[in-house]
Design a protein around this motif. Sequence first.
Motif, short mmCIF file in Angstrom:
data_model
loop_
_atom_site.label_atom_id
_atom_site.label_comp_id
_atom_site.label_asym_id
_atom_site.label_seq_id
_atom_site.Cartn_x
_atom_site.Cartn_y
_atom_site.Cartn_z
N SER A 66 -37.03 21.44 24.91
CA SER A 66 -36.96 22.90 24.86
C SER A 66 -36.58 23.34 23.45
CB SER A 66 -35.90 23.42 25.84
OG SER A 66 -34.59 23.02 25.42
N LYS A 67 -36.70 24.64 23.21
CA LYS A 67 -36.34 25.19 21.91
C LYS A 67 -34.86 24.99 21.62
CE LYS A 67 -36.16 29.67 21.44
NZ LYS A 67 -36.57 31.08 21.32
N ARG A 68 -34.01 25.20 22.64
CA ARG A 68 -32.57 25.05 22.45
C ARG A 68 -32.22 23.59 22.13
NH1 ARG A 68 -28.33 27.44 26.73
NH2 ARG A 68 -29.13 29.34 25.74
N ALA A 69 -32.82 22.66 22.86
CA ALA A 69 -32.55 21.24 22.59
C ALA A 69 -33.00 20.87 21.18
CB ALA A 69 -33.27 20.38 23.62
N ALA A 70 -34.14 21.41 20.75
CA ALA A 70 -34.65 21.11 19.41
C ALA A 70 -33.71 21.64 18.34
CB ALA A 70 -36.04 21.71 19.24
N LEU A 71 -33.21 22.84 18.54
CA LEU A 71 -32.31 23.44 17.56
C LEU A 71 -30.99 22.66 17.50
CD1 LEU A 71 -32.02 25.77 15.57
CD2 LEU A 71 -31.02 27.13 17.41
N TYR A 72 -30.46 22.27 18.65
CA TYR A 72 -29.22 21.48 18.66
C TYR A 72 -29.43 20.13 17.98
CZ TYR A 72 -26.90 24.69 21.93
OH TYR A 72 -26.30 25.78 22.50
N ALA A 73 -30.59 19.51 18.24
CA ALA A 73 -30.88 18.21 17.63
C ALA A 73 -30.89 18.32 16.10
CB ALA A 73 -32.22 17.69 18.13
N VAL A 74 -31.53 19.37 15.59
CA VAL A 74 -31.60 19.57 14.15
C VAL A 74 -30.20 19.82 13.57
CG1 VAL A 74 -32.35 21.21 12.38
CG2 VAL A 74 -33.98 20.33 14.05
N LEU A 75 -29.41 20.65 14.22
CA LEU A 75 -28.07 20.97 13.72
C LEU A 75 -27.16 19.74 13.75
CD1 LEU A 75 -27.54 24.49 15.35
CD2 LEU A 75 -27.90 23.98 12.93
N LEU A 76 -27.25 18.96 14.82
CA LEU A 76 -26.44 17.74 14.90
C LEU A 76 -26.86 16.73 13.83
CD1 LEU A 76 -26.23 17.31 18.78
CD2 LEU A 76 -24.32 17.76 17.24
N TYR A 77 -28.15 16.60 13.64
CA TYR A 77 -28.64 15.66 12.63
C TYR A 77 -28.25 16.10 11.23
CZ TYR A 77 -31.90 12.79 9.94
OH TYR A 77 -32.45 11.93 9.04
N LEU A 78 -28.48 17.37 10.93
CA LEU A 78 -28.18 17.89 9.59
C LEU A 78 -26.69 17.87 9.31
CD1 LEU A 78 -29.31 19.09 7.01
CD2 LEU A 78 -29.25 21.34 8.10
N GLY A 79 -25.88 18.06 10.36
CA GLY A 79 -24.44 18.07 10.18
C GLY A 79 -23.80 16.70 10.10
N SER A 80 -24.59 15.65 10.33
CA SER A 80 -24.05 14.30 10.25
C SER A 80 -23.91 13.88 8.79
CB SER A 80 -24.98 13.31 10.98
OG SER A 80 -25.09 13.67 12.33
N PHE A 81 -22.96 13.00 8.53
CA PHE A 81 -22.63 12.67 7.13
C PHE A 81 -23.78 11.99 6.41
CE2 PHE A 81 -21.16 9.59 3.99
CZ PHE A 81 -20.51 10.43 3.10
N THR A 82 -24.37 10.96 7.02
CA THR A 82 -25.36 10.16 6.30
C THR A 82 -26.59 10.96 5.90
OG1 THR A 82 -24.59 8.16 7.42
CG2 THR A 82 -26.73 8.04 6.34
N PRO A 83 -27.25 11.71 6.84
CA PRO A 83 -28.39 12.52 6.41
C PRO A 83 -27.99 13.54 5.34
CG PRO A 83 -28.35 12.35 8.79
CD PRO A 83 -27.05 11.79 8.30
N HIS A 84 -26.83 14.17 5.50
CA HIS A 84 -26.39 15.20 4.56
C HIS A 84 -26.23 14.60 3.16
CE1 HIS A 84 -24.66 19.23 3.91
NE2 HIS A 84 -23.96 18.63 2.96
N PHE A 85 -25.69 13.40 3.10
CA PHE A 85 -25.50 12.73 1.82
C PHE A 85 -26.82 12.21 1.25
CE2 PHE A 85 -24.75 8.77 -0.55
CZ PHE A 85 -23.94 9.26 -1.57
N TYR A 86 -27.63 11.57 2.10
CA TYR A 86 -28.86 10.94 1.63
C TYR A 86 -29.86 11.95 1.08
CZ TYR A 86 -28.21 6.07 3.10
OH TYR A 86 -27.80 4.78 3.19
N PHE A 87 -29.94 13.14 1.69
CA PHE A 87 -30.92 14.12 1.24
C PHE A 87 -30.57 14.70 -0.12
CE2 PHE A 87 -32.01 15.05 5.94
CZ PHE A 87 -32.87 13.95 5.96
N LYS A 88 -29.37 14.42 -0.62
CA LYS A 88 -29.00 14.84 -1.97
C LYS A 88 -29.01 13.69 -2.96
CE LYS A 88 -26.02 18.79 -0.86
NZ LYS A 88 -24.67 19.36 -0.97
N SER A 89 -29.56 12.56 -2.54
CA SER A 89 -29.52 11.36 -3.37
C SER A 89 -30.90 11.05 -3.96
CB SER A 89 -29.04 10.17 -2.54
OG SER A 89 -30.09 9.72 -1.69
N GLY A 90 -30.91 10.05 -4.84
CA GLY A 90 -32.16 9.57 -5.41
C GLY A 90 -32.46 8.16 -4.96
N ILE A 91 -32.17 7.86 -3.70
CA ILE A 91 -32.45 6.52 -3.17
C ILE A 91 -33.60 6.58 -2.18
CG2 ILE A 91 -30.09 5.72 -3.55
CD1 ILE A 91 -29.51 6.11 -0.64
#
Length: 218
Positions: free
Chosen positions: A107-132
């Motif tokens: 559903s749309k709500r599940a998709a939005l929660y999935a994105v927010l949880l993923y984006l709010g996690s440390f590793t994705p947040h850190f990696y997307f600002k890296s050059g690795i």
Amino acid sequence: MKEHKAFISVLVVYLFLFLPFLGSAHLFDWDEINFAEAAREMLVTGDWWNVKIGYEPFWEKPPFFIWMQAISMQLFGINSFAARLPNVLVGFITLIVLYSAVYKRYSKRAALYAVLLYLGSFTPHFYFKSGIIDPTFNLFIFLSVLQILAYIETKRSKHFFLTGLWLGAAIITKGPAALLIVGLVGLVYQVYYRHNFYTIKSLLVLLLGLVVFPLIYF
């Protein structure tokens, strides 16, 4: 478009969070420095086919991510911002892929929660600002697994071709570990659900897709 305005707002916030000050900190990780230097040397030598560091062959990593950095450096100069920009864009695409995959199946709500949880996690947040390499590699792995799921849902052989295509992209990004990761995902699924979806035909179609990008490079 209106239906997904909450997600579009998340994407806009993402760009505001990740683009400003991207190059304000110098490259500090060993991998960041090496990959950025390899990209710089591609521009200096004009040799885009052979990854080099110190103008000597560097066999540890394939070239795809370094190509992305080199293109970024052509556009924005040789600096930390240009070295890290590809992963900001990869993160943006990853959020769209994740949202689309969950929205399609739940559903749309599940998709939005999935994105927010993923984006709010440390590793994705850190990696997307890296050059690795890892964020780009992970995106190709995710796309490959999604195509396996699409095949299970539709039984259409084209999804095995696309599985192989994304696997090939992952291989020229970080190497053959991609085969092990996606293969284990498929194996665990089959063991857990007792459903064998691999056939000789499907594996041949997957192999056909798999060799496209590596053959272009090699």
